[in-house]
Design an enzyme around this catalytic site. Structure first.
Site, PDB file in Angstrom:
ATOM      1  N   ARG A 183     -42.752  18.873  31.431  1.00 35.65           N
ATOM      2  CA  ARG A 183     -43.890  18.141  31.964  1.00 35.65           C
ATOM      3  C   ARG A 183     -44.912  19.108  32.575  1.00 35.65           C
ATOM      4  O   ARG A 183     -44.801  20.322  32.426  1.00 35.65           O
ATOM      5  CB  ARG A 183     -43.415  17.118  33.001  1.00 35.65           C
ATOM      6  CG  ARG A 183     -42.831  17.719  34.266  1.00 35.65           C
ATOM      7  CD  ARG A 183     -42.368  16.636  35.220  1.00 35.65           C
ATOM      8  NE  ARG A 183     -41.792  17.191  36.439  1.00 35.65           N
ATOM      9  CZ  ARG A 183     -40.702  16.728  37.031  1.00 35.65           C
ATOM     10  NH1 ARG A 183     -40.055  15.708  36.510  1.00 35.65           N
ATOM     11  NH2 ARG A 183     -40.252  17.270  38.143  1.00 35.65           N
ATOM     12  N   ASP A 184     -45.888  18.555  33.289  1.00 33.88           N
ATOM     13  CA  ASP A 184     -46.945  19.384  33.883  1.00 33.88           C
ATOM     14  C   ASP A 184     -46.475  19.996  35.202  1.00 33.88           C
ATOM     15  O   ASP A 184     -47.043  19.750  36.252  1.00 33.88           O
ATOM     16  CB  ASP A 184     -48.219  18.552  34.087  1.00 33.88           C
ATOM     17  CG  ASP A 184     -47.976  17.304  34.930  1.00 33.88           C
ATOM     18  OD1 ASP A 184     -46.801  17.031  35.283  1.00 33.88           O
ATOM     19  OD2 ASP A 184     -48.951  16.601  35.241  1.00 33.88           O
ATOM     20  N   GLU A 185     -45.407  20.807  35.098  1.00 37.62           N
ATOM     21  CA  GLU A 185     -44.869  21.479  36.287  1.00 37.62           C
ATOM     22  C   GLU A 185     -44.346  22.849  35.867  1.00 37.62           C
ATOM     23  O   GLU A 185     -45.041  23.841  35.991  1.00 37.62           O
ATOM     24  CB  GLU A 185     -43.778  20.616  36.931  1.00 37.62           C
ATOM     25  CG  GLU A 185     -43.572  20.951  38.400  1.00 37.62           C
ATOM     26  CD  GLU A 185     -42.849  19.839  39.148  1.00 37.62           C
ATOM     27  OE1 GLU A 185     -42.297  20.147  40.210  1.00 37.62           O
ATOM     28  OE2 GLU A 185     -42.831  18.679  38.672  1.00 37.62           O
ATOM     29  N   ASP A 236     -34.140  24.813  43.573  1.00 34.50           N
ATOM     30  CA  ASP A 236     -33.366  24.654  42.345  1.00 34.50           C
ATOM     31  C   ASP A 236     -32.639  25.952  42.006  1.00 34.50           C
ATOM     32  O   ASP A 236     -31.454  25.959  41.659  1.00 34.50           O
ATOM     33  CB  ASP A 236     -34.281  24.270  41.177  1.00 34.50           C
ATOM     34  CG  ASP A 236     -35.085  23.013  41.443  1.00 34.50           C
ATOM     35  OD1 ASP A 236     -35.838  22.992  42.434  1.00 34.50           O
ATOM     36  OD2 ASP A 236     -34.987  22.061  40.657  1.00 34.50           O
ATOM     37  N   GLU A 294     -32.699  15.375  36.027  1.00 28.13           N
ATOM     38  CA  GLU A 294     -33.214  15.547  37.376  1.00 28.13           C
ATOM     39  C   GLU A 294     -32.625  14.524  38.334  1.00 28.13           C
ATOM     40  O   GLU A 294     -32.348  14.831  39.497  1.00 28.13           O
ATOM     41  CB  GLU A 294     -34.740  15.426  37.365  1.00 28.13           C
ATOM     42  CG  GLU A 294     -35.389  15.621  38.719  1.00 28.13           C
ATOM     43  CD  GLU A 294     -36.906  15.699  38.627  1.00 28.13           C
ATOM     44  OE1 GLU A 294     -37.518  16.162  39.604  1.00 28.13           O
ATOM     45  OE2 GLU A 294     -37.477  15.312  37.581  1.00 28.13           O
ATOM     46  N   TRP A 333     -34.556  25.507  50.306  1.00 30.65           N
ATOM     47  CA  TRP A 333     -35.506  26.129  49.377  1.00 30.65           C
ATOM     48  C   TRP A 333     -35.704  27.602  49.783  1.00 30.65           C
ATOM     49  O   TRP A 333     -35.585  28.502  48.972  1.00 30.65           O
ATOM     50  CB  TRP A 333     -36.813  25.349  49.357  1.00 30.65           C
ATOM     51  CG  TRP A 333     -36.803  24.204  48.396  1.00 30.65           C
ATOM     52  CD1 TRP A 333     -37.580  24.052  47.289  1.00 30.65           C
ATOM     53  CD2 TRP A 333     -35.966  23.031  48.429  1.00 30.65           C
ATOM     54  NE1 TRP A 333     -37.281  22.872  46.634  1.00 30.65           N
ATOM     55  CE2 TRP A 333     -36.290  22.230  47.314  1.00 30.65           C
ATOM     56  CE3 TRP A 333     -34.970  22.585  49.297  1.00 30.65           C
ATOM     57  CZ2 TRP A 333     -35.653  21.024  47.038  1.00 30.65           C
ATOM     58  CZ3 TRP A 333     -34.330  21.379  49.022  1.00 30.65           C
ATOM     59  CH2 TRP A 333     -34.671  20.609  47.909  1.00 30.65           C
ATOM     60  N   ASP A 367     -38.218  24.566  37.260  1.00 28.43           N
ATOM     61  CA  ASP A 367     -37.561  23.309  37.612  1.00 28.43           C
ATOM     62  C   ASP A 367     -37.417  22.412  36.402  1.00 28.43           C
ATOM     63  O   ASP A 367     -36.549  21.549  36.361  1.00 28.43           O
ATOM     64  CB  ASP A 367     -38.348  22.585  38.704  1.00 28.43           C
ATOM     65  CG  ASP A 367     -39.758  22.220  38.241  1.00 28.43           C
ATOM     66  OD1 ASP A 367     -40.350  23.024  37.497  1.00 28.43           O
ATOM     67  OD2 ASP A 367     -40.267  21.168  38.627  1.00 28.43           O
ATOM     68  N   HIS A 418     -33.200  19.506  33.938  1.00 30.61           N
ATOM     69  CA  HIS A 418     -33.454  19.893  35.327  1.00 30.61           C
ATOM     70  C   HIS A 418     -32.110  20.361  35.873  1.00 30.61           C
ATOM     71  O   HIS A 418     -31.280  19.560  36.227  1.00 30.61           O
ATOM     72  CB  HIS A 418     -33.948  18.656  36.090  1.00 30.61           C
ATOM     73  CG  HIS A 418     -34.928  18.947  37.160  1.00 30.61           C
ATOM     74  ND1 HIS A 418     -36.283  18.848  36.966  1.00 30.61           N
ATOM     75  CD2 HIS A 418     -34.764  19.332  38.444  1.00 30.61           C
ATOM     76  CE1 HIS A 418     -36.912  19.144  38.089  1.00 30.61           C
ATOM     77  NE2 HIS A 418     -36.002  19.448  39.011  1.00 30.61           N
TER      78      HIS A 418
END
Length: 941
Positions: free
Chosen positions: A438-440, A447, A714, A500, A434, A735
């Site tokens: 960052r922390d993902e 997506d 995003e 999703w 995604d 994103h």
């Protein structure tokens, strides 16, 4: 020439290999026969398969009917015969199998060290005999890099990649013939944390998700000139030492200390991970696909030294270090500056840094077990002045060929296309993440689903999505058909959301449509069916309404029409969205079943029809009004064919009116955005689709471009007009989901459309829909069937010209808009004299074409060059000085409207506003005004 859509794959799980090829550089139009031969040697003296000359060989996917041997290289070539007598034989291609069912003799080993200490596992061995070939079969956990005699094996990084480690483990195969030598050899395998045991997951993540110990499995097989074989196995005879990598993490980066060289040897222990989960690789190699140099070294107002790479990218910066021993160089990575200064707050808890401690020697330095999403790099601890030539940005993503490109007369649109392409580069790093910064950095299914069509136009994504689909199916199988929100699941245990979960149905169908290989449907069919069965069980449990009204759903994520401005879930009822996807996915399962010859096709088509009928009963009036008046609800209704056929025109009109109320600006989120412009162009509102594309103010695609974006954001307003970031909680500047507009650009601006009953671009519908606001557009697509080109231009005198290139062994239906057959010239001849099948179909001319280059020109039946008129938005009239002076002369009350009123009402035409009490204008005056405005041509910048 590709095997399973890969060029010369080494050590992949190929199943039943499917060979594909593209023939080019011939004046012939179609293939009449082909012959495929497969051999064990390059000279083809040991042939193991010969198809003979066959008319049945499909260049999109020929399934090789042989039993594969383990650890064997197969060479193959194709001979093609064409309809004009041409004959051509290809160069050689090859594929090499992995271990297949051959048992492992190597053992899993782990260092006898604290589990936090990064190890290097070592084995020295002597080879007294001449070497013919050597292979290494390796899996290291969490991540690994292997060196043999001081040289890195292979050119890929972050092996063994990211998948559901609790379900399956990939091993890689390396050809190390050129690294092994007669005499003394040393193999060293360095291990890092990765998502296997490092910090990973949503909301800061967890550690040791899949395991808590570093581990290695390595089997090196060396064949000698005398026919003997030496096997070097990982076992307890190996040794370990402490790595110079002191720390590694996907989110936080790496600490690399070369100042000390602890040669102390430690034992290793055998480690019982078993072999049941092991599988030959499916992941494409992650490689450095491109290199970028910084465009500038910035000294910020805060005194920081920052490299500007000029492009938001994914990977890392490699640099030439010449620092004193023990000194520390720190690189920190970020996506944007704030008030000119370095800024990382939108990365949340991710440190995103690289710390290098020098050994005092000049060296080239890079990270090993991490990656970053960034444009800006803050450099600290550098000895002397920072020279941008000492730094190189290494762009890292899965090894996919770029297949599509688009160019128009509008530089902002061209940048938008590049932003979507760079978003794909940055986020297609083994899994469709995604975001990369960052922390993902997780494989969110929504997506991937909404972007999958665009992705397949931009790049050859067959193998990439095949691996992702396999992983999705593995996770789904343990959840009784429910599709997780994230694949691999890692720490996110929920799932079952519409849009999703449709990653299970939409992605395989898009892949089949683009590449024409039904093997993807065979691989994913149980997953596709399992998802729809999961929905149906939820429906049955709630009373068999044939509506999906239970469970959690993300809805139209990040749409702008929600009642609560702080909610990301949009204003379209989630039960409508989930029911719409219930209908859509059921139909996709029916279509897949029909392709595969399965009897259940009718069952799922009937289910889809029942859901559609229930939706119509619940959400539509007898006259076709939709109960939900949001852009997304109207768009989804039209795209997914939910509206009763007799009311499609009514709904298209309602969508037009909805957009007018929204001042001709989008308000859609993840669900509505991919289909918005496609629905408009397909339902007579092509000009409005272009308006949405070309809007430059928020919310629009080009707003981000005008703000200097080099990837897709995003949020529609990730950065505010004053340059300030709009928030830090969930705000990525890379994103890719909204980049799905590019699929509309391929399909409607360039007009390149795959056809379901002849997938893989064996036949296409070439139907560009030009607009005066672009002077020209051109696209190319290196499809599974060959290279297509499509371009159009609007000349100064108002003529439309088109050029199409159709590859060998393919056909196309061309649709020319606003054309009269009698006036169309093709290749400077009349249509009737060229002997092609052509027909007048309403306002379009339809032409059936075979391969070749075709150029059309004609004067369209409606004027494409636009002149100002009272039917245009008032804001557009007011933006032109010449028009403004005509307004001041003829309707001064309109020319003198306050700016605030112009902002609020400027999307309406003068004729619409003329009925307002504050702006009464007679029809006669409006007609007079039109005559004056007719002289002023709309000039598009």
């Amino acid at each position: 020439m590709k095997t399973n859509r890969m060029t010369n794959p080494l050590g992949f799980d190929l199943g039943k290999p499917r060979l594909s090829f593209v023939t080019f550089d011939t004046a012939a139009t179609k293939q009449t026969a082909a012959q495929i031969q497969v051999a064990l040697d390059e000279e083809f003296t040991n042939i193991v398969f010969d198809s003979g000359v066959s008319e049945a060989i499909d260049s999109l996917a020929f399934e090789l009917p042989i039993n594969l041997e383990p650890s064997t290289r197969y060479y193959w070539q194709v001979t093609v015969w064409a309809d004009n007598g041409d004959k051509a034989t290809s160069e050689l291609a090859w594929f090499e199998t992995a271990k297949l069912t051959e048992p492992w003799s190597a053992k899993w080993i782990s260092p006898v060290l604290d589990k936090e200490i990064h190890p290097v596992l070592i084995r020295e061995f002597d080879l007294p005999k001449e070497i013919v070939s050597a292979r290494a079969y390796v899996c290291g956990l969490g991540l690994y890099e292997m060196e043999i005699n001081g040289e890195k094996a292979g050119d890929e990084y972050l092996t063994p990649y990211f998948n559901a480690y609790d379900k399956w483990l990939q091993y890689q195969t390396y050809d190390i013939t050129g690294l092994i030598k007669t005499g003394q050899n040393t193999v060293e395998v360095c291990l890092g944390n990765g998502l296997y045991k490092g910090r990973f997951g949503f909301e800061g993540g967890e550690t040791e998700i899949y395991g808590d110990q570093f581990a290695l499995l390595c089997e090196i097989v060396i064949n000698h000139a005398d026919g003997t074989t030496t096997v070097i196995n990982s076992d307890d005879s190996w040794k370990a030492r402490k790595s110079q990598i002191l720390f590694s993490g996907i989110y936080d980066g790496e600490i690399y200390d070369t100042s000390t060289n602890d040669a102390t040897c430690y034992d290793v222990k055998e480690f019982d991970l078993g072999y049941n989960r092991l599988k030959a690789r499916l992941s494409l190699p992650v490689v450095v696909k491109e290199e970028l140099k910084p465009i500038e070294v910035i000294i910020t107002p805060a005194g920081e030294t920052v490299l500007d790479m000029g492009q938001n990218m994914v990977g890392w910066v490699q640099f030439k270090a010449n620092a004193t021993k023990g000194s520390e160089i720190v690189l920190q990575y970020a996506e944007l500056l704030q008030e000119g200064n370095f800024y990382q707050d939108n990365l949340r808890t991710a440190k995103a840094e690289f710390r290098y401690i020098s050994n005092g020697e000049e060296s080239t330095v890079r990270p090993h077990f991490t990656f970053y999403g960034f444009r800006y790099v803050k450099v600290s601890g550098w000895n002397g002045e920072v020279n941008k030539e000492d730094f190189t940005g290494c762009v890292l993503y899965s090894d996919m060929d770029q297949t599509g490109s688009i160019e128009t007369s509008n530089r902002l649109v061209n940048r938008l296309f590049l932003n979507a392409l760079w978003g794909q580069k940055g986020n297609f790093l083994d899994v469709p993440t995604d975001c990369p910064q960052r922390d993902e950095r997780m494989g969110w299914t929504g997506d991937a689903q909404v972007f999958s069509g665009t992705a397949a136009f931009n790049m050859d994504t067959y193998a990439f999505f095949s691996k992702y689909g396999y992983d999705l199916a593995q996770e789904q199988a343990a959840l009784d058909g429910m599709v997780p929100m994230v694949v691999p699941m890692a720490t996110v245990k929920g799932g079952g959301s519409s849009a999703w979960g449709e990653a299970a149905t939409v992605i395989p169908w898009n892949v089949y449509l683009h590449y024409g290989d039904k093997a993807i449907l065979e691989q994913q069919f149980e997953s596709m069916k399992g998802w729809v069965d999961f929905i149906k069980r939820a429906d049955d449990a709630s009373g068999a309404k044939r509506l999906w009204t239970t469970g959690f759903h993300f809805g139209d994520w990040l749409a702008l029409d929600g009642e609560d401005p702080n909610s990301p879930m949009g204003g379209t009822e989630t039960a409508f969205i989930s029911s719409a996807y219930y209908c859509y996915s059921s139909m996709l399962v029916a279509k897949a079943a029909r392709v595969l010859g399965k009897e259940m096709a009718q069952e799922y088509e009937e289910l889809s029809n029942e859901v559609r009928a229930a939706i119509q009963s619940e959400y539509y009036t007898l006259t076709g009004r939709l109960a939900l008046n949001t852009q997304t609800a109207l768009v989804v209704s039209l795209f997914m064919d939910l509206v009763p056929k007799e009311h499609r025109d009514r709904l298209a009109t309602d969508l037009h009116e909805r957009l007018k109320k929204d001042k001709n600006h989008l308000k859609t989120g993840f669900v509505g955005t991919p289909y918005l412009c496609r629905v408009l162009s397909e339902n007579g509102d092509n000009d409005l689709a272009y308006t949405l594309l070309l809007n430059k103010d928020y919310p629009s695609w080009l707003y981000a471009v005008t703000m200097g974006a080099t990837t897709i954001w995003e949020r529609w307003n990730s950065v505010l007009p004053d340059g300030k970031i709009s928030g830090t909680d969930m705000n990525s500047l890379n994103h890719y989901a909204y980049g799905s507009i590019v699929e509309w650009m391929y399909r409607y601006v360039a007009g390149i459309n795959p056809v379901e009953d002849k997938p893989g671009f064996r036949h296409v519908r070439l139907a560009p829909q030009p607009d005066y606001r672009l002077k020209y557009a051109k696209a190319s697509l290196d499809s599974a069937a060959g290279l297509y080109e499509s371009q159009w231009e609007l000349t100064k005198d108002g003529q439309l010209t088109f050029k199409f290139v159709i590859p060998f062994n393919a056909t196309a239906t061309v649709e020319l808009p606003d054309a009269d057959m009698e006036n169309v010239q093709v290749n400077r001849k009349s249509l009737s004299s060229l002997g092609v099948i052509a027909s007048q179909n309403g306002k379009k001319v339809q032409v059936e074409l075979h391969s070749g280059t075709w150029e059309f020109e004609y004067m369209p039946e409606v004027e494409y060059i636009k002149y100002y008129s009272t039917h245009m938005p008032l804001s557009e009239l007011a933006s032109n000085d010449e028009v403004k002076s005509v307004l001041e002369e003829t309707v001064p009350q309109a020319a003198s409207l306050p700016r605030e009123m112009l902002t609020n009402l400027g999307h309406q035409s003068l004729r619409e506003l003329s009925h307002m009490p504050f702006l009464p204008i007679s029809v006669e005056i409006l007609d007079e005004l039109d005559l004056k405005l007719k002289e002023i041509k709309v000039v598009v910048q």
